[in-house]
Motif scaffolding. Structure first.
Motif, mmCIF file in Angstrom:
data_model
loop_
_atom_site.group_PDB
_atom_site.id
_atom_site.type_symbol
_atom_site.label_atom_id
_atom_site.label_comp_id
_atom_site.label_asym_id
_atom_site.label_seq_id
_atom_site.Cartn_x
_atom_site.Cartn_y
_atom_site.Cartn_z
ATOM 1 N N SER A 62 46.494 34.109 47.171
ATOM 2 C CA SER A 62 46.104 35.359 46.536
ATOM 3 C C SER A 62 44.607 35.495 46.278
ATOM 4 C CB SER A 62 46.828 35.491 45.206
ATOM 5 O OG SER A 62 46.399 34.456 44.347
ATOM 6 N N ALA A 64 43.020 34.279 43.844
ATOM 7 C CA ALA A 64 42.726 34.372 42.414
ATOM 8 C C ALA A 64 43.298 33.170 41.671
ATOM 9 C CB ALA A 64 43.294 35.655 41.846
ATOM 10 N N ALA A 94 38.671 34.772 42.533
ATOM 11 C CA ALA A 94 38.407 35.546 41.336
ATOM 12 C C ALA A 94 39.215 34.961 40.186
ATOM 13 C CB ALA A 94 38.778 37.007 41.553
ATOM 14 N N VAL A 95 38.828 35.301 38.974
ATOM 15 C CA VAL A 95 39.459 34.680 37.812
ATOM 16 C C VAL A 95 40.117 35.700 36.891
ATOM 17 C CG1 VAL A 95 39.080 33.265 35.783
ATOM 18 C CG2 VAL A 95 37.767 32.818 37.857
ATOM 19 N N HIS B 53 51.745 41.179 46.039
ATOM 20 C CA HIS B 53 50.870 41.590 47.134
ATOM 21 C C HIS B 53 51.577 42.519 48.107
ATOM 22 C CE1 HIS B 53 47.915 38.943 45.565
ATOM 23 N NE2 HIS B 53 48.748 37.935 45.601
ATOM 24 N N PHE B 96 40.661 41.085 35.526
ATOM 25 C CA PHE B 96 39.649 40.177 36.062
ATOM 26 C C PHE B 96 38.411 40.284 35.185
ATOM 27 C CE2 PHE B 96 41.772 40.664 40.274
ATOM 28 C CZ PHE B 96 41.984 39.322 40.511
ATOM 29 N N VAL B 97 37.869 39.162 34.786
ATOM 30 C CA VAL B 97 36.643 39.204 34.011
ATOM 31 C C VAL B 97 35.493 38.699 34.869
ATOM 32 C CG1 VAL B 97 35.412 38.249 32.055
ATOM 33 C CG2 VAL B 97 37.793 38.887 31.820
ATOM 34 N N ARG B 113 32.463 42.581 44.946
ATOM 35 C CA ARG B 113 33.475 41.583 45.226
ATOM 36 C C ARG B 113 34.816 41.973 44.588
ATOM 37 N NH1 ARG B 113 33.977 35.820 45.971
ATOM 38 N NH2 ARG B 113 31.793 35.219 45.982
ATOM 39 N N LEU B 114 34.720 42.466 43.379
ATOM 40 C CA LEU B 114 35.929 42.812 42.630
ATOM 41 C C LEU B 114 36.557 44.099 43.154
ATOM 42 C CD1 LEU B 114 36.594 40.812 40.582
ATOM 43 C CD2 LEU B 114 35.549 42.217 38.809
ATOM 44 N N GLN B 117 39.821 44.645 45.121
ATOM 45 C CA GLN B 117 41.081 44.106 44.627
ATOM 46 C C GLN B 117 41.504 44.616 43.253
ATOM 47 O OE1 GLN B 117 40.863 39.773 44.193
ATOM 48 N NE2 GLN B 117 38.709 39.839 44.701
#
Lengths: 324, 324
Positions: A62, A64, A94-95, B53, B96-97, B113-114, B117
DNA sequence: TATTGTCGTGCAAACGTTTGCATGCAAGAG
DNA sequence: CTCTTGCATGCAAACGTTTGCACGACAATA
């Protein structure tokens, strides 16, 4: 907000198969450099960006990871978030951050919610039982931070050595009545520090005095300061810097001077020089801890990964103005 | 780690079509209650959990939002993280942080980047230019926090009213030399507070004295405290509580007493009672702010959504021990 | 010249859902 | 008794990738 472009549009544009475009992105070595270039150019022209979900669907990865922690507002954690994110970035991950509010129920719930959409979980300072954590770790790659459960990969930030050093320092300075004020009851760190104080002091032939700031926050520490004082302690080790801070405020309110009347040693070094006087503490290498956690997570699930990795790193004593 | 089960396995198990299972999860109203029950039971038995997903691929909704902020370690943001997460949960969204480390380049990079998604972006205290932010907002649902850019949905946490009230309080107490110590130069909040101090003081016929703690951190504030003192200020407004804290430490180091020799008013109320004396500040309703941001994000992108929503809420003055 | 190997690319089948449309069935209307 | 209506469900086509396999071209070896 124009419609997203896909891999086939890029392919059409330069008369090539979709699979070729895919490879240009995922495994350029397989292609003629010139082809890769053409693909990249075309992609840039129409603003193509790979669809994460389609990719995740077929690869099963994924992109993440989840980071679950008891309380974002505790100054210990924000740096951990930052460093974990930095480390994850290097792997293109990503986190997700999940705050459990120190609530066991909620922690489990967050984990279950996050679980299906991440490649792995970093669980910091978990309040869950060993058994539950083991079950979780069986289901998907997991690494624990500051929690020592056999069979599940973990990175432990130990303060034993530094704490021992700090205690020796206090004893040599002549202190005989030394107290420890603990934090959250279910915390591994607290158990570790408690144990360390106990055994070290016994070795010195001294009797430790134990107290606890229930939630480990400022207000609780402030409250417990009176008891510590009443016990006649001349030095106190605090579970962490925020507890130390609360204690100091309490002492001051009662007319005690730090460090003249009572010494204070914090832990985690989250407050650094912002107290008055600047707090002696134990500094932690959170960057390494976070990096290790992410690295372990990456290797977990891979064939041949040991499930019993245990990575321990030591904090270091920093003497400032609250000890003499 | 047994293999994941899918919708068709559930379907097979009770002799029903995959689409029926799907509907049981997404739109149970369409099905006979009894069927729904059978599906749920079967799903529970084999531990089926919908694949995020696959779902995202076809619906185009990723079930996640991104929260980008300049510095997780700044005490202003952790509560925002927590509340945003709480609000997102209600909509079944994960968060997401992304920490940009106060770096414009990095902020843009993180956003890009974020962006693919997530369903939407909450950008707090952005350091990006208006133009760039507008472009970003055109591409996907975006809401700004503490940044006022025309045409992009935003929630502003204003401190004007409370600040005015605080200033009036100071003036009425007889202060005539009042300073403002600013924070990060590109911050909307700083500009807003600076402007408010300026206009309010002028209205009172007083000349404001301006300083700046470059990065808005403790160390910078500590450093600038000397200048403030040299200017002969008897009261100082700080950009935020950490600046206020740094100033107080500086003043104390120089032998000035707070509030006897100099009054200090913080902002954001992130430190609350943990300073000595307890810091007067301006308290913010971060929970509402976060909730609004998430709600606006949800409605954005929907048909008929105004792109120029501007949600403003006011902080409130809390007088404690650093003002008289 | 025939044979084998390597390299670059295309084909098509997945991955696990959602959803528009079709279908069958029962009940109500005429 | 037929016709309509509506409800519950099934069918199959997407969604945008990745990847094992096959294929052709060309070079190297025999």
């Amino acid at each position: 907000m124009k419609t997203k472009s896909t891999i086939v549009q890029v392919a059409k544009r330069i008369g090539v198969a979709p699979s070729t475009v895919s490879r240009a992105f995922t495994d350029p070595g397989k292609l003629k450099p010139e082809t890769v270039q053409r693909v990249m150019d075309a992609a840039a022209e129409i603003g193509y960006v790979p669809n994460h979900h389609a990719r995740a669907l077929i690869t099963g990865r994924s992109g993440a990871i989840g980071l679950v922690l008891p309380d974002v507002a505790n100054p210990f954690f924000p740096p951990l978030i930052r460093y974990a994110q930095l480390a994850a970035e290097d792997y293109g991950l990503a986190v997700f951050v999940a705050d459990t509010a120190e609530d066991t129920k909620r922690e489990l719930q967050m984990i279950e919610r996050l679980s299906p959409q991440v490649e792995g979980l970093i669980i910091a300072s978990s309040r869950l039982s060993d058994r539950v954590l083991q079950t979780i770790a069986e289901r998907q790659p997991t690494v624990l931070i500051n929690r020592d459960v056999a069979g599940v990969p973990r990175v432990l930030i130990s303060t034993s050595k530094a704490l021992e050093e700090g205690l020796r320092h206090l004893v040599e300075a002549g202190h005989t009545r030394i107290a420890y004020v603990g934090g959250p009851a279910r915390s591994w760190s607290d158990a570790q520090r408690h144990g360390c104080v106990q055994s070290t002091l016994e070795r010195f032939g001294l009797e430790p005095h134990f107290f606890r700031a229930k939630s480990g926050n400022y207000a609780d520490a402030l409250e417990v300061s009176g008891e510590v004082e009443a016990a006649g302690a001349t030095a106190v080790i605090a579970f962490d810097d925020v507890v130390a801070h609360g204690l100091m405020s309490g002492f001051r309110a009662h007319g005690l001077r730090v460090p003249e009347d009572i010494n204070v040693l914090g832990c985690d070094d989250t407050l650094a020089i912002t107290t008055h006087p600047p707090l002696s503490s134990i500094s932690l290498d959170l960057a390494s801890a976070a990096r290790s956690a992410v690295t372990i997570l990456r290797s977990a699930g891979r064939p041949g990964a040991s499930s019993d990795q245990r990575f321990e790193l030591e904090g270091s004593l920093v003497l400032r103005g609250t000890t003499n």
